[in-house]
Structures are given as C-alpha cells and as structure tokens.
Enzyme design. Structure first.
Site, PDB file in Angstrom:
ATOM      1  CB  CYS A  12      -0.880   0.006   1.249  1.00 23.99           C
ATOM      2  SG  CYS A  12       0.096   0.086   2.753  1.00 23.99           S
ATOM      3  CG  HIS A  74       2.665  -0.457  12.330  1.00 23.57           C
ATOM      4  ND1 HIS A  74       2.685  -1.707  11.802  1.00 23.57           N
ATOM      5  CD2 HIS A  74       3.692  -0.375  13.172  1.00 23.57           C
ATOM      6  CE1 HIS A  74       3.702  -2.366  12.311  1.00 23.57           C
ATOM      7  NE2 HIS A  74       4.326  -1.583  13.141  1.00 23.57           N
ATOM      8  CG  HIS A 124      -1.139  -4.113  15.191  1.00 27.41           C
ATOM      9  ND1 HIS A 124      -0.637  -2.898  14.763  1.00 27.41           N
ATOM     10  CD2 HIS A 124      -0.874  -4.996  14.202  1.00 27.41           C
ATOM     11  CE1 HIS A 124      -0.120  -3.049  13.555  1.00 27.41           C
ATOM     12  NE2 HIS A 124      -0.242  -4.320  13.200  1.00 27.41           N
ATOM     13  CD  GLU A 126      -2.873   1.341  12.690  1.00 26.58           C
ATOM     14  OE1 GLU A 126      -2.499   0.562  11.795  1.00 26.58           O
ATOM     15  OE2 GLU A 126      -3.966   1.926  12.669  1.00 26.58           O
ATOM     16  CB  THR A 164      -5.105   1.991   9.232  1.00 22.33           C
ATOM     17  OG1 THR A 164      -4.014   1.153   9.598  1.00 22.33           O
ATOM     18  CG2 THR A 164      -4.866   3.400   9.699  1.00 22.33           C
ATOM     19  CB  CYS A 192      -6.201   3.455   5.504  1.00 27.12           C
ATOM     20  SG  CYS A 192      -5.469   2.344   4.365  1.00 27.12           S
ATOM     21  CB  SER A 221      -2.527  -7.316  11.848  1.00 29.24           C
ATOM     22  OG  SER A 221      -3.380  -6.292  11.559  1.00 29.24           O
ATOM     23  CG  ASN A 222      -2.404  -5.868   5.771  1.00 29.35           C
ATOM     24  OD1 ASN A 222      -2.633  -6.270   4.653  1.00 29.35           O
ATOM     25  ND2 ASN A 222      -1.168  -5.603   6.192  1.00 29.35           N
ATOM     26  CB  SER A 264       3.621  -5.927   4.670  1.00 24.41           C
ATOM     27  OG  SER A 264       2.835  -6.976   5.188  1.00 24.41           O
TER      28      SER A 264
HETATM   29  S1  SF4 Z   1      -2.777   3.278   6.873  1.00 25.30           S
HETATM   30 FE1  SF4 Z   1      -1.669   1.382   6.881  1.00 25.30          FE
HETATM   31  S2  SF4 Z   1      -2.668   0.156   5.288  1.00 25.30           S
HETATM   32 FE2  SF4 Z   1      -3.283   2.293   4.966  1.00 25.30          FE
HETATM   33  S3  SF4 Z   1      -1.849   3.146   3.492  1.00 25.30           S
HETATM   34 FE3  SF4 Z   1      -1.079   3.592   5.546  1.00 25.30          FE
HETATM   35  S4  SF4 Z   1       0.300   1.895   6.032  1.00 25.30           S
HETATM   36 FE4  SF4 Z   1      -0.974   1.257   4.330  1.00 25.30          FE
END
Ligand code: SF4
Length: 281
Positions: A12, A74, A124, A126, A164, A192, A221-222, A264
């Site tokens: 991303c 994060h 996590h 983040e 996110t 996000c 995690s994503n 990732s």
């Molecule tokens: S918030 Fe997280 S998933 Fe969204 S663009 Fe940023 S790093 Fe990537």
C-alpha cells in the site's frame, strides 16, 4: 483454470513510502542505521535490509550514539519516540500519514472530554501508538460481543476510532451495536481507503472463486484479516507466506482461482505465486 489476481494486492502507499525511506537513508545516513522493529512484516524485505547492515531494533532497544532510527509505517508510542530523541539519535518518522491522522484525532477527541473507543487489536503496535495519544485512556475492542459488554454511564460521550487495517464488516457491526445504546456516539471511520478497497476486492473475488490464495507474512495483521474475510465466503481459502508453501494437490478441482495479498507483500512474491500456478500446474 482461470486465475483472477486482485489489482489491489501488494504494497500500500504507506508501506511503499516507509520501505523507500529506508533505502533512501541507506544511501545518506552517516552513522549506523536501524528500523524500530521490522520495517514491514515481510522476511524477504527485512533480510535484504539486514544484509545491507540495517537491523531492526528489539522492543525498547536503544542503539549507539550517532545512529539513525526509522519509525515504521504503523507508528510508535509517544514514549518510544521521546525515548529515542532523548538518546540524541536521529529519528526519521515514516509513520503513514493516515496513522498520524488517527493520533491527531485521538488527541482532539480526548481534549473534548470524550471517551475513546478503538476498534482494533490491543497488542498491535499501531493500536499501542494510538492509545498513547489518548491522555484519558481508551477502551480497545475487537469483536462485536465486546461492544455489547462495554459499560459506560448512560449519558457517556464516546468517539469511535479504528485501526487502519480493521475488518470493515466487523467495524460496521460494532458501530451498529454502539449506535443502539444511549451513548452520544461519534464515529470516525479511520480504516484506510487502501485497506477497504483491498478487502472489498478480495471478498468479491472469493465469492465466485472455488479456491482463494492470500499471500502475506505470518505476523501481518492486515493479511490475516484478508484471509478471514475470504474464508467467510470461500471455505477453500489458504494463507501462504510464499510460493514454497503451495502444493499441487491443493489445486485439484479448482476451476476459478483467486489470488490476493496483504499490504506488506512485495510484488516479487505475488509474482512467484502467479508464475507457479500459470506454469507448474
Ligand atoms: S494506513 Fe496502513 S494500510 Fe493504509 S496506506 Fe497507511 S500503512 Fe498502508
């Protein structure tokens, strides 16, 4: 076998930016260079950086004076950032702007005296970072049942934020539960856009595919959430870290195969999986 690869699979914006930052600093840092923990949840990238002398710091580790430390996409806790700066190190902030926005919102909503509820995984990094921007604390919940169990005073004012990479379907269920309570609820959907697009596309493909492959790091995690989403609509979904985990037997009976990958996962790993299914089966 028809193969459908999600257009949104792979890095991303925030991960791309953080990885690029590390490679740029590899060229210009004068002293030793570190990342504060693995820059992304992907062994291939992390091992390449280690081979270039860029090591991830262990939790709480302070590197020698003169070092440069890059903060991950994060984000980190306020205490960690201050600790690194107080040690006189050069701190390069590669926190994704979408995560930094949640830090600001957490501070603003807390300053209004509102109770913060974070939808996400409490362990996590983040979420730990977001929590550190809530001076009055926050409740962290992950499942709809936990939303049912929240107990505030009947007239509580609550502001809802999300990690996110939260699962959008679960986020909606939790918000629905909270909005039925007597609380004054202010919802800030901070999932996000890249995550929402990736999850929607993955679910869409998984709905018509007979088999679905989610490529991602074990600790990502994503990627795990993508797996969860695909699995709900396609029981024949597997989660692999790389092409080496695939076996020809798994593909028997599959007519339409879907492939997606976490934020990732480098393109090269997705490409290897595609090459395998297109040429080896
Ligand atoms: S918030 Fe997280 S998933 Fe969204 S663009 Fe940023 S790093 Fe990537």
């Amino acid at each position: 076998m028809e193969i459908h690869v999600a257009k949104s699979a792979g890095f991303c914006f925030g991960v791309e930016r953080a990885v690029k930052t590390v490679y740029e600093w590899a060229e210009k840092a004068e002293g030793p260079l570190y990342t504060d923990g693995p820059i992304i949840h992907n062994e291939t990238v992390v091992n390449d950086l280690i081979a270039r002398g860029i090591r991830p710091l262990a939790p709480g580790e302070i590197p020698p004076p003169g070092s440069t430390v890059i903060l991950r996409s994060h984000g980190v806790t306020k205490d960690r950032e201050e600790e690194l700066k107080a040690a006189g190190l050069t701190v390069v902030d590669a926190t994704c702007p979408f995560v930094a926005r949640i830090h600001r919102l957490a501070e603003e909503e807390s300053a209004k005296g509102r109770q913060i509820v974070i939808i996400g995984d409490a362990t996590h990094p983040e979420v730990e970072g977001i929590l550190s921007h809530c001076p009055n604390g926050a409740a962290v919940i992950k499942e709809p049942e936990e939303a049912e169990a929240l107990t505030f005073t009947a007239d509580a004012k609550i502001s809802v934020l999300a990690q996110t990479t939260s699962n959008r379907n679960k986020f909606d269920k939790i918000v629905e539960i909270l909005e039925k309570t007597s609380y004054d609820v202010h919802v800030l959907n901070t999932i996000c856009n890249a995550t929402q697009v990736r999850q929607q596309e993955a679910e869409q493909i998984a709905r018509y595919a007979d088999g679905m492959i989610v490529v991602g790091g074990r600790n990502s995690s994503n990627s795990r959430k993508l797996f969860e989403i695909c699995r709900e609509v396609c029981r024949n979904t597997i989660f692999v870290g790389s092409v080496s985990e695939l076996t020809a037997e798994w593909f028997s009976g599959i007519n339409i195969l879907g492939i997606t990958a976490g934020a990732s996962t480098p393109q090269i790993i997705i490409q290897e999986v595609q090459t395998y299914v297109r040429t080896e089966l």
